[in-house]
Design a protein around this motif. Structure first.
Motif, PDB file in Angstrom:
ATOM      1  N   SER A  40       0.814  -1.214   0.000  1.00 50.21           N
ATOM      2  CA  SER A  40       0.000   0.000   0.000  1.00 50.21           C
ATOM      3  C   SER A  40       0.852   1.270   0.000  1.00 50.21           C
ATOM      4  O   SER A  40       0.383   2.332  -0.407  1.00 50.21           O
ATOM      5  N   ALA A  41       2.122   1.144   0.440  1.00 50.90           N
ATOM      6  CA  ALA A  41       3.001   2.309   0.496  1.00 50.90           C
ATOM      7  C   ALA A  41       3.700   2.601  -0.820  1.00 50.90           C
ATOM      8  O   ALA A  41       4.322   3.657  -0.977  1.00 50.90           O
ATOM      9  N   LEU A  42       3.618   1.685  -1.777  1.00 48.30           N
ATOM     10  CA  LEU A  42       4.338   1.844  -3.042  1.00 48.30           C
ATOM     11  C   LEU A  42       3.512   2.574  -4.095  1.00 48.30           C
ATOM     12  O   LEU A  42       2.285   2.415  -4.174  1.00 48.30           O
ATOM     13  N   GLN A  43       4.217   3.347  -4.920  1.00 48.88           N
ATOM     14  CA  GLN A  43       3.602   3.886  -6.124  1.00 48.88           C
ATOM     15  C   GLN A  43       3.138   2.723  -7.007  1.00 48.88           C
ATOM     16  O   GLN A  43       3.725   1.637  -6.960  1.00 48.88           O
ATOM     17  N   PRO A  44       2.103   2.923  -7.835  1.00 45.08           N
ATOM     18  CA  PRO A  44       1.654   1.842  -8.721  1.00 45.08           C
ATOM     19  C   PRO A  44       2.770   1.253  -9.577  1.00 45.08           C
ATOM     20  O   PRO A  44       2.781   0.054  -9.846  1.00 45.08           O
ATOM     21  N   ARG A  45       3.731   2.079  -9.975  1.00 49.55           N
ATOM     22  CA  ARG A  45       4.855   1.599 -10.774  1.00 49.55           C
ATOM     23  C   ARG A  45       6.104   1.351  -9.931  1.00 49.55           C
ATOM     24  O   ARG A  45       7.196   1.177 -10.463  1.00 49.55           O
ATOM     25  N   GLY A  46       5.932   1.358  -8.638  1.00 52.85           N
ATOM     26  CA  GLY A  46       7.050   1.132  -7.750  1.00 52.85           C
ATOM     27  C   GLY A  46       7.425  -0.330  -7.643  1.00 52.85           C
ATOM     28  O   GLY A  46       6.834  -1.196  -8.295  1.00 52.85           O
ATOM     29  N   ALA A  47       8.421  -0.620  -6.791  1.00 46.93           N
ATOM     30  CA  ALA A  47       8.876  -2.001  -6.638  1.00 46.93           C
ATOM     31  C   ALA A  47       9.385  -2.234  -5.225  1.00 46.93           C
ATOM     32  O   ALA A  47       9.930  -1.330  -4.582  1.00 46.93           O
ATOM     33  N   PHE A  56      14.200 -11.127  -4.551  1.00 42.65           N
ATOM     34  CA  PHE A  56      12.842 -11.098  -5.084  1.00 42.65           C
ATOM     35  C   PHE A  56      12.497  -9.656  -5.444  1.00 42.65           C
ATOM     36  O   PHE A  56      12.624  -8.756  -4.620  1.00 42.65           O
ATOM     37  N   PHE A  57      12.085  -9.459  -6.693  1.00 41.56           N
ATOM     38  CA  PHE A  57      11.710  -8.140  -7.177  1.00 41.56           C
ATOM     39  C   PHE A  57      10.197  -8.142  -7.398  1.00 41.56           C
ATOM     40  O   PHE A  57       9.688  -8.850  -8.279  1.00 41.56           O
ATOM     41  N   CYS A  58       9.486  -7.371  -6.588  1.00 43.08           N
ATOM     42  CA  CYS A  58       8.015  -7.436  -6.533  1.00 43.08           C
ATOM     43  C   CYS A  58       7.383  -6.116  -6.949  1.00 43.08           C
ATOM     44  O   CYS A  58       7.856  -5.049  -6.539  1.00 43.08           O
ATOM     45  N   ARG A  59       6.308  -6.210  -7.718  1.00 43.74           N
ATOM     46  CA  ARG A  59       5.580  -5.006  -8.118  1.00 43.74           C
ATOM     47  C   ARG A  59       4.129  -5.113  -7.664  1.00 43.74           C
ATOM     48  O   ARG A  59       3.533  -6.195  -7.732  1.00 43.74           O
ATOM     49  N   PRO A  60       3.534  -3.989  -7.221  1.00 40.04           N
ATOM     50  CA  PRO A  60       2.160  -4.021  -6.722  1.00 40.04           C
ATOM     51  C   PRO A  60       1.103  -4.150  -7.810  1.00 40.04           C
ATOM     52  O   PRO A  60      -0.033  -4.514  -7.526  1.00 40.04           O
ATOM     53  N   GLU A  61       1.499  -3.865  -9.056  1.00 37.80           N
ATOM     54  CA  GLU A  61       0.553  -3.950 -10.175  1.00 37.80           C
ATOM     55  C   GLU A  61       1.212  -4.618 -11.365  1.00 37.80           C
ATOM     56  O   GLU A  61       2.426  -4.587 -11.513  1.00 37.80           O
ATOM     57  N   THR A  62       0.374  -5.208 -12.216  1.00 35.29           N
ATOM     58  CA  THR A  62       0.881  -5.744 -13.477  1.00 35.29           C
ATOM     59  C   THR A  62       1.021  -4.618 -14.475  1.00 35.29           C
ATOM     60  O   THR A  62       0.396  -3.551 -14.332  1.00 35.29           O
ATOM     61  N   ALA A  63       1.810  -4.839 -15.506  1.00 34.50           N
ATOM     62  CA  ALA A  63       1.982  -3.806 -16.534  1.00 34.50           C
ATOM     63  C   ALA A  63       0.657  -3.462 -17.202  1.00 34.50           C
ATOM     64  O   ALA A  63       0.398  -2.317 -17.538  1.00 34.50           O
ATOM     65  N   SER A  64      -0.214  -4.461 -17.378  1.00 30.66           N
ATOM     66  CA  SER A  64      -1.485  -4.237 -18.066  1.00 30.66           C
ATOM     67  C   SER A  64      -2.466  -3.427 -17.241  1.00 30.66           C
ATOM     68  O   SER A  64      -3.415  -2.863 -17.774  1.00 30.66           O
TER      69      SER A  64
END
Length: 212
Positions: free
Chosen positions: A159-166, A202-210
């Motif tokens: 929840s603390a990350l930007q949508p394009r953050g990691a 581990f490199f994690c993103r809060p959203e998918t590219a799509s």
């Protein structure tokens, strides 16, 4: 200054740097024996691990970076070296000895050291005038943290990350992988053998590219 004086100055700086590195290692090792479940390893991260861990960061765009469990600041120093002049690094650490050390070892105004739990990341960001972080980096040993606390930290992180953050994580086991895959949309896994102990990344993103 004469050449001999210059040589002596360089030699003294090298000795001071060597003593500083030795002091870092001793502080880290002493705290490992006191709190092995909090650190996970007896020595700080290697340069090989640090290089691979930070590789995904877009340093041109990154303005707000958070680090969980900075310890004696090996990764912290490299982040500061690469960061934009106007970026901020918030280092969240629970160990008061490490907090005191980090606050004293650099005068870089971009670094903000907070003695707190990673569970408080959302509140800490707001206290420093930020809504979201571009990147959150963590070396805290999730496998030794209780399941409820681990769950809260990971959900607060997302929840603390930007949508394009990691969320960039290094661990000495793969036990947290299932939790990461359950909470984050994208999880990429790597391995760094040239570290004590060999580490999983581990490199994690809060959203998918799509979904952007």
């Amino acid at each position: 200054m004469s050449s001999s004086q210059t040589g002596n100055a360089v030699s003294n700086n090298q000795h001071a740097s060597s003593r500083a590195r030795g002091g870092h290692a001793l502080l880290f090792a002493r705290n490992f024996f006191r709190h092995p479940r909090m650190l996970g390893s007896i020595v700080p991260s290697s340069r090989f691990l640090i290089k691979q861990l930070l590789q995904p960061i877009d340093w041109v765009q990154a303005r707000v970076i958070v680090e969980y469990g900075p310890g004696v600041g090996g990764i912290t120093a490299e982040i500061l070296r690469r960061m934009r002049p106007d970026a901020s690094l918030i280092a969240i650490e629970t160990n008061p000895e490490f907090v005191s050390f980090l606050r004293s070892y650099t005068e870089d105004e971009r670094l903000h050291v907070v003695e707190a739990s990673a569970e408080e990341v959302v509140e800490i960001l707001r206290q420093h005038g930020h809504e979201k972080a571009d990147y959150i980096i963590s070396g805290i040993p999730f496998s030794t943290i209780s399941a409820p606390v681990r769950e809260r930290i990971l959900r607060k992180t997302r929840s603390a990350l930007q949508p394009r953050g990691a969320f960039l994580v290094y661990q000495f086991s793969t036990r947290v992988l299932q939790d990461l895959q359950r909470i984050f949309y994208v999880v990429r896994r790597q391995f760094e053998p040239l570290n004590v102990l060999p580490a999983y990344l581990f490199f994690c993103r809060p959203e998918t590219a799509s979904s952007r």
